[in-house]
Design a protein around this motif. Structure first.
Motif, mmCIF file in Angstrom:
data_model
loop_
_atom_site.group_PDB
_atom_site.id
_atom_site.type_symbol
_atom_site.label_atom_id
_atom_site.label_comp_id
_atom_site.label_asym_id
_atom_site.label_seq_id
_atom_site.Cartn_x
_atom_site.Cartn_y
_atom_site.Cartn_z
ATOM 1 N N LEU A 5 -9.134 13.243 -5.613
ATOM 2 C CA LEU A 5 -8.373 14.444 -5.289
ATOM 3 C C LEU A 5 -7.615 14.311 -3.979
ATOM 4 O O LEU A 5 -6.483 14.772 -3.852
ATOM 5 C CB LEU A 5 -9.319 15.653 -5.208
ATOM 6 C CG LEU A 5 -9.948 16.148 -6.512
ATOM 7 C CD1 LEU A 5 -10.876 17.320 -6.217
ATOM 8 C CD2 LEU A 5 -8.885 16.559 -7.512
ATOM 9 N N HIS A 6 -8.231 13.681 -2.978
ATOM 10 C CA HIS A 6 -7.638 13.697 -1.640
ATOM 11 C C HIS A 6 -6.453 12.747 -1.499
ATOM 12 O O HIS A 6 -5.729 12.827 -0.508
ATOM 13 C CB HIS A 6 -8.698 13.369 -0.586
ATOM 14 C CG HIS A 6 -9.171 11.952 -0.614
ATOM 15 N ND1 HIS A 6 -9.941 11.448 -1.634
ATOM 16 C CD2 HIS A 6 -8.972 10.935 0.259
ATOM 17 C CE1 HIS A 6 -10.209 10.176 -1.393
ATOM 18 N NE2 HIS A 6 -9.628 9.849 -0.259
ATOM 19 N N THR A 7 -6.236 11.863 -2.465
ATOM 20 C CA THR A 7 -5.075 10.973 -2.409
ATOM 21 C C THR A 7 -4.107 11.277 -3.542
ATOM 22 O O THR A 7 -2.973 11.691 -3.311
ATOM 23 C CB THR A 7 -5.514 9.498 -2.479
ATOM 24 O OG1 THR A 7 -6.360 9.309 -3.633
ATOM 25 C CG2 THR A 7 -6.270 9.102 -1.225
ATOM 26 N N ASP A 8 -4.561 11.108 -4.782
ATOM 27 C CA ASP A 8 -3.677 11.267 -5.938
ATOM 28 C C ASP A 8 -3.282 12.724 -6.157
ATOM 29 O O ASP A 8 -2.101 13.041 -6.356
ATOM 30 C CB ASP A 8 -4.366 10.715 -7.191
ATOM 31 C CG ASP A 8 -4.812 9.278 -7.010
ATOM 32 O OD1 ASP A 8 -3.943 8.419 -6.768
ATOM 33 O OD2 ASP A 8 -6.023 9.012 -7.090
ATOM 34 N N PHE A 9 -4.258 13.617 -6.122
ATOM 35 C CA PHE A 9 -3.967 15.029 -6.376
ATOM 36 C C PHE A 9 -3.113 15.645 -5.277
ATOM 37 O O PHE A 9 -2.123 16.340 -5.552
ATOM 38 C CB PHE A 9 -5.268 15.822 -6.542
ATOM 39 C CG PHE A 9 -5.045 17.307 -6.536
ATOM 40 C CD1 PHE A 9 -4.379 17.921 -7.577
ATOM 41 C CD2 PHE A 9 -5.490 18.086 -5.475
ATOM 42 C CE1 PHE A 9 -4.161 19.295 -7.569
ATOM 43 C CE2 PHE A 9 -5.270 19.450 -5.470
ATOM 44 C CZ PHE A 9 -4.606 20.059 -6.516
ATOM 45 N N VAL A 10 -3.475 15.399 -4.020
ATOM 46 C CA VAL A 10 -2.708 15.987 -2.917
ATOM 47 C C VAL A 10 -1.279 15.453 -2.931
ATOM 48 O O VAL A 10 -0.312 16.198 -2.716
ATOM 49 C CB VAL A 10 -3.394 15.713 -1.565
ATOM 50 C CG1 VAL A 10 -2.508 16.186 -0.414
ATOM 51 C CG2 VAL A 10 -4.740 16.422 -1.496
ATOM 52 N N GLY A 11 -1.116 14.147 -3.222
ATOM 53 C CA GLY A 11 0.232 13.584 -3.319
ATOM 54 C C GLY A 11 1.035 14.229 -4.434
ATOM 55 O O GLY A 11 2.228 14.527 -4.268
ATOM 56 N N PRO B 90 0.835 -1.214 0.000
ATOM 57 C CA PRO B 90 0.000 0.000 0.000
ATOM 58 C C PRO B 90 0.862 1.253 0.000
ATOM 59 O O PRO B 90 1.839 1.346 0.728
ATOM 60 C CB PRO B 90 -0.813 -0.127 1.288
ATOM 61 C CG PRO B 90 0.032 -0.968 2.194
ATOM 62 C CD PRO B 90 0.799 -1.911 1.314
ATOM 63 N N ALA B 91 0.484 2.203 -0.825
ATOM 64 C CA ALA B 91 1.301 3.397 -1.033
ATOM 65 C C ALA B 91 1.072 4.477 0.015
ATOM 66 O O ALA B 91 1.862 5.417 0.107
ATOM 67 C CB ALA B 91 1.032 3.965 -2.425
ATOM 68 N N LYS B 92 -0.032 4.378 0.747
ATOM 69 C CA LYS B 92 -0.366 5.366 1.774
ATOM 70 C C LYS B 92 -0.442 6.788 1.209
ATOM 71 O O LYS B 92 0.030 7.752 1.818
ATOM 72 C CB LYS B 92 0.627 5.294 2.938
ATOM 73 C CG LYS B 92 0.638 3.949 3.642
ATOM 74 C CD LYS B 92 1.610 3.913 4.809
ATOM 75 C CE LYS B 92 1.608 2.552 5.492
ATOM 76 N NZ LYS B 92 2.557 2.486 6.618
ATOM 77 N N LYS B 93 -1.010 6.882 0.013
ATOM 78 C CA LYS B 93 -1.249 8.221 -0.565
ATOM 79 C C LYS B 93 -2.244 8.980 0.307
ATOM 80 O O LYS B 93 -3.136 8.377 0.861
ATOM 81 C CB LYS B 93 -1.802 8.064 -1.989
ATOM 82 C CG LYS B 93 -0.861 7.363 -2.956
ATOM 83 C CD LYS B 93 -1.469 7.229 -4.341
ATOM 84 C CE LYS B 93 -2.600 6.219 -4.370
ATOM 85 N NZ LYS B 93 -3.150 6.004 -5.737
#
Length: 209
Positions: free
Chosen positions: A151-157, A121-124
């Motif tokens: 947005l809250h995982t991929d975009f913020v990362g 798990p990447a913990k994005k």
């Protein structure tokens, strides 16, 4: 006992993504680092123009897995996604998969099938996994694009690591508890009239059991 911090982690990342959107505005998503503009959204992976990515000086792509390439319940595939990835590779783009999914056999299956290195798990959205992917591709962050449905995982990362970002529509799947509360603010619903490809996850993953 459940870590009390984990209860607040997802709401915090949702809040952080929206603070940024309110400050910057949708028109600013990932554009400042390129003289040409990337689209902030696309309904599917295959609808993104590969030649335009190259025009925007994108050389590497960090891909989400669940609900971006394959639905979380393993019922649907994003149409033409595999062909798009093949063509993008032939065009010189590098790929890396980051998945928050805890079923590592699924990530291993797709890593092998797509011939793309993966981490799970990447913990994005925490930056560690993004930095590992960037280091693996040996590219500047400004030349890397993150593609995902949330947005809250991929975009913020992507934001935290200085990468560009394109959001795709979430493939249909049973909503998780947080999606029932906040999904409409951080995800794009998959169009009801759009094409979907069926997938039999049970048959595909049987060799892992």
């Amino acid at each position: 006992m459940r870590n009390p911090i984990s209860v607040f982690r997802k709401p915090f990342t949702i809040f952080a993504s929206w603070v940024y959107l309110l400050i910057q505005g949708n028109k600013q998503l990932g554009f400042k680092r390129n003289p040409h503009r990337l689209p902030p959204q696309a309904y599917t992976l295959a609808s993104i123009e590969i030649d335009w990515l190259k025009t925007c000086r994108i050389q590497g792509v960090i891909l989400d897995l669940d609900n971006t390439i394959v639905s979380e319940d393993d019922q649907y595939l994003s149409p033409c996604a595999e062909d798009w990835i093949t063509q993008a590779k032939l065009g010189g783009l590098q790929f890396f998969i980051l998945s928050n999914g805890k079923r590592r056999y699924r990530v291993k299956y797709w890593s092998d099938r797509l011939d793309i290195p993966a981490l799970s798990p990447a913990k994005k959205p925490f930056p560690s996994a993004f930095r590992q992917a960037i280091a693996y591709m040996q590219l500047p962050a400004k030349h890397i694009l993150v593609i995902g449905d949330s947005l809250h995982t991929d975009f913020v990362g992507a934001l935290l690591c200085g990468c560009s970002y394109i959001q795709v529509a979430s493939l249909p799947h049973p909503p998780r508890w947080w999606e029932k509360l906040a999904g409409r603010w951080v995800q794009i619903p998959y169009p009801s009239e759009a094409e979907l490809w069926d997938f039999d996850g049970a048959a595909a993953y049987k060799s892992f059991f």
